[in-house]
Write an enzyme that holds these catalytic residues in place. Sequence first.
Site, PDB file in Angstrom:
ATOM      1  N   GLU A 142      -4.284   1.852  -4.054  1.00 15.14           N
ATOM      2  CA  GLU A 142      -4.626   1.900  -2.625  1.00 15.14           C
ATOM      3  C   GLU A 142      -3.623   1.145  -1.756  1.00 15.14           C
ATOM      4  OE1 GLU A 142      -9.476   2.512  -2.757  1.00 15.14           O
ATOM      5  OE2 GLU A 142      -8.676   0.517  -2.332  1.00 15.14           O
ATOM      6  N   CYS A 156      10.985  -9.286   5.388  1.00 12.74           N
ATOM      7  CA  CYS A 156      10.785  -8.032   6.114  1.00 12.74           C
ATOM      8  C   CYS A 156      11.674  -7.975   7.362  1.00 12.74           C
ATOM      9  CB  CYS A 156       9.317  -7.864   6.491  1.00 12.74           C
ATOM     10  SG  CYS A 156       8.285  -7.406   5.085  1.00 12.74           S
ATOM     11  N   GLU A 301     -11.311   7.762  -7.439  1.00 13.49           N
ATOM     12  CA  GLU A 301     -12.486   6.901  -7.321  1.00 13.49           C
ATOM     13  C   GLU A 301     -13.522   7.649  -6.496  1.00 13.49           C
ATOM     14  OE1 GLU A 301     -11.790   2.993  -5.793  1.00 13.49           O
ATOM     15  OE2 GLU A 301      -9.978   2.668  -7.004  1.00 13.49           O
TER      16      GLU A 301
END
Length: 664
Positions: A142, A156, A301
């Site tokens: 996920e 980042c 899921e």
Amino acid sequence: MKFGVCYYPEHWPEERWPLDAKLMREAGINIVRIGEFAWSKLERRPGEYTFEWLDKSLSILATEGIRVVLGTPTATPPKWLMDRHPDLYMRDNKGVARGFGHRRHYCYNHPDYPVYIQSIVTQLATRYGACDNVVAWQIDNEFGCTDTTRCYCDNCRTAFQQWLEAKYGNIDNLNEQWGTVFWSQIYNAFCEIELPAYTVFPLHNPGMELDFRRFSSDSVVRFQQLQLDIIRSLAPHQPITHNMMGMFNEINDFNLSKELDFASLDNYPNLMFADKPDPRSSALALDATRGFKQASFWMMEHQSGPPGGNMLFPTPKPGELRKWTYQSVAHGADAILYFRWRTCLFGAEQFWHGLLPHDGIPGRRYEEAARTGEELQRLLPLMEGLGSGAEVAMIRSYENEWAMEIQPQTHEHRYDRQFQSYYRYFYDSRIPVDVISDEHSFDSYKLVVLPHYMMAKPGVAERLAHYAAAGGTVVLDIRAGTKLWNNRMDDATLPGAFRELLGIRITDYGTLREGETRRIAAADGEPVGHGTVWYDVIVCEKAEAIAWYAEDYMSGTPAATRNAVGKGAAYYLGIGADPACMRSLMNRVCESASVRPITEVSAPEEVELTRRADRLQSFIFAINHAGEERSLQLAGPMRELISDRAMEGAAVIPAYGAYVFARV
């Protein structure tokens, strides 16, 4: 058919494993997903790998004929790794580190994390790449869940600067595209660029904001590719997937899916905050997932019991587990894996219930799943791989959704609300829909709808014009063509790049607050509903009006238009539309485009009708979302495949029941 569960043998004593496998086999389960959160169990200390427990679990499952989807455990880097690299924690837009104790606590752009990923994934793929019992891999788990897509750390920032330099080439080009002359933001070098983090007021340059969202999504795709490359080199015959989240919008799942062998979805219809779940929402998530690769997918899921972390969401009533399963299959799922096998006794998901309760004794959910699995083992081989046979495509544009999140322009409104309003119309009208990207071909569809297509992606206007000229029908709506692809305003007369296609110009516009509406009328003055959210003041240049404002200063001017384009047409809806207005306008659009609803079965609104079909065969699903039986009407003789019986005329579908029809 692949019918299974998500299984966590590491949560239970080894003495229990043979009984689990036996109970699974007796329920018809033939596949499990394992390992996606087991890194600290597999590598307790740096470089000390322990695979014996996983070997034993796979062996026990194999003796019962159960095969495995193996997850890479990179969603949960262990504590020893985080202690070595405390700057691996993601940081929020105020610079606060998201510490240990949950999951997904890593930064996608940390320069050292790939070294550890290379190690653990290589170990797994080397050991299990030739294992006959491992039939597929799941990368991570996920991506982006719980606000973990966008990180604001120094790693980042550096990676974002490099991404921008690769995109724009030189700093003056970036300054021009973003319009940094505004508020004295001109940059002299890429290394000067900050992240759109917390500032004196949360109002950053829209071009920067959009590019940061693009960069963050690309970072996830690149992170996934690292693992794909390792597994493909060591286990080339085992397909690879990732479990996505339907309408989750922080990651462009069209891009994320490109290199996967198949898409997967995690689906929890009862995980909601309304009084009861809306089957339209789960149907849209399913159709969106089918659209990622324009192919059937796996349900990695699937809700089995009440979901919940610290609090429980509604418990599925008897029959609901089966009902939701059939909805998933109806919209393209070729594999079903329930989450989870047994409800955990500890940790953050003690209340996220599985097929078995905490005591591990089979009950009604287990029995309902076993019945459903037996039915699907007979049914799915007939329709595996089939799509929807849709004549309608809805274009989902992540980048336009991001642009509208950055600058909503209207109160209490979002891109997804507009998208859902069209989908609700098609769902209620029994018209199957494909959800596709703006890069996909339009040619196989009679109707293409582009909700809130504010930024005109280069080339799309020309492709739509060609499609319409060849006989297709296009629907665009409020804010279409307002912006260029870099998220700055277009100085062309609205609707910008789509003006020629739509045959109109827009001379004024305004917002409508939540609950504020404007009456919309037909040619004879009869009301057709109300406009909401926004209004455009339209002048027809080549187009004809199909609905008019019936109040306010624009009363008597067009609210919606149609423009003939070659053999086809282009429609423009200059308002948000309430359900009545949407129904009136889209009924006209669909009729003119010769879009055909499902007519083989008629049913009340609580019964969902959809299909899986290709040019040679068609299977109609009727799914009763009501807690009471409902009546159906069949247009002709049909065979109901679950019960394997002939049916004709009137039929009764039980509460939470499902029928699958094929023509006799």
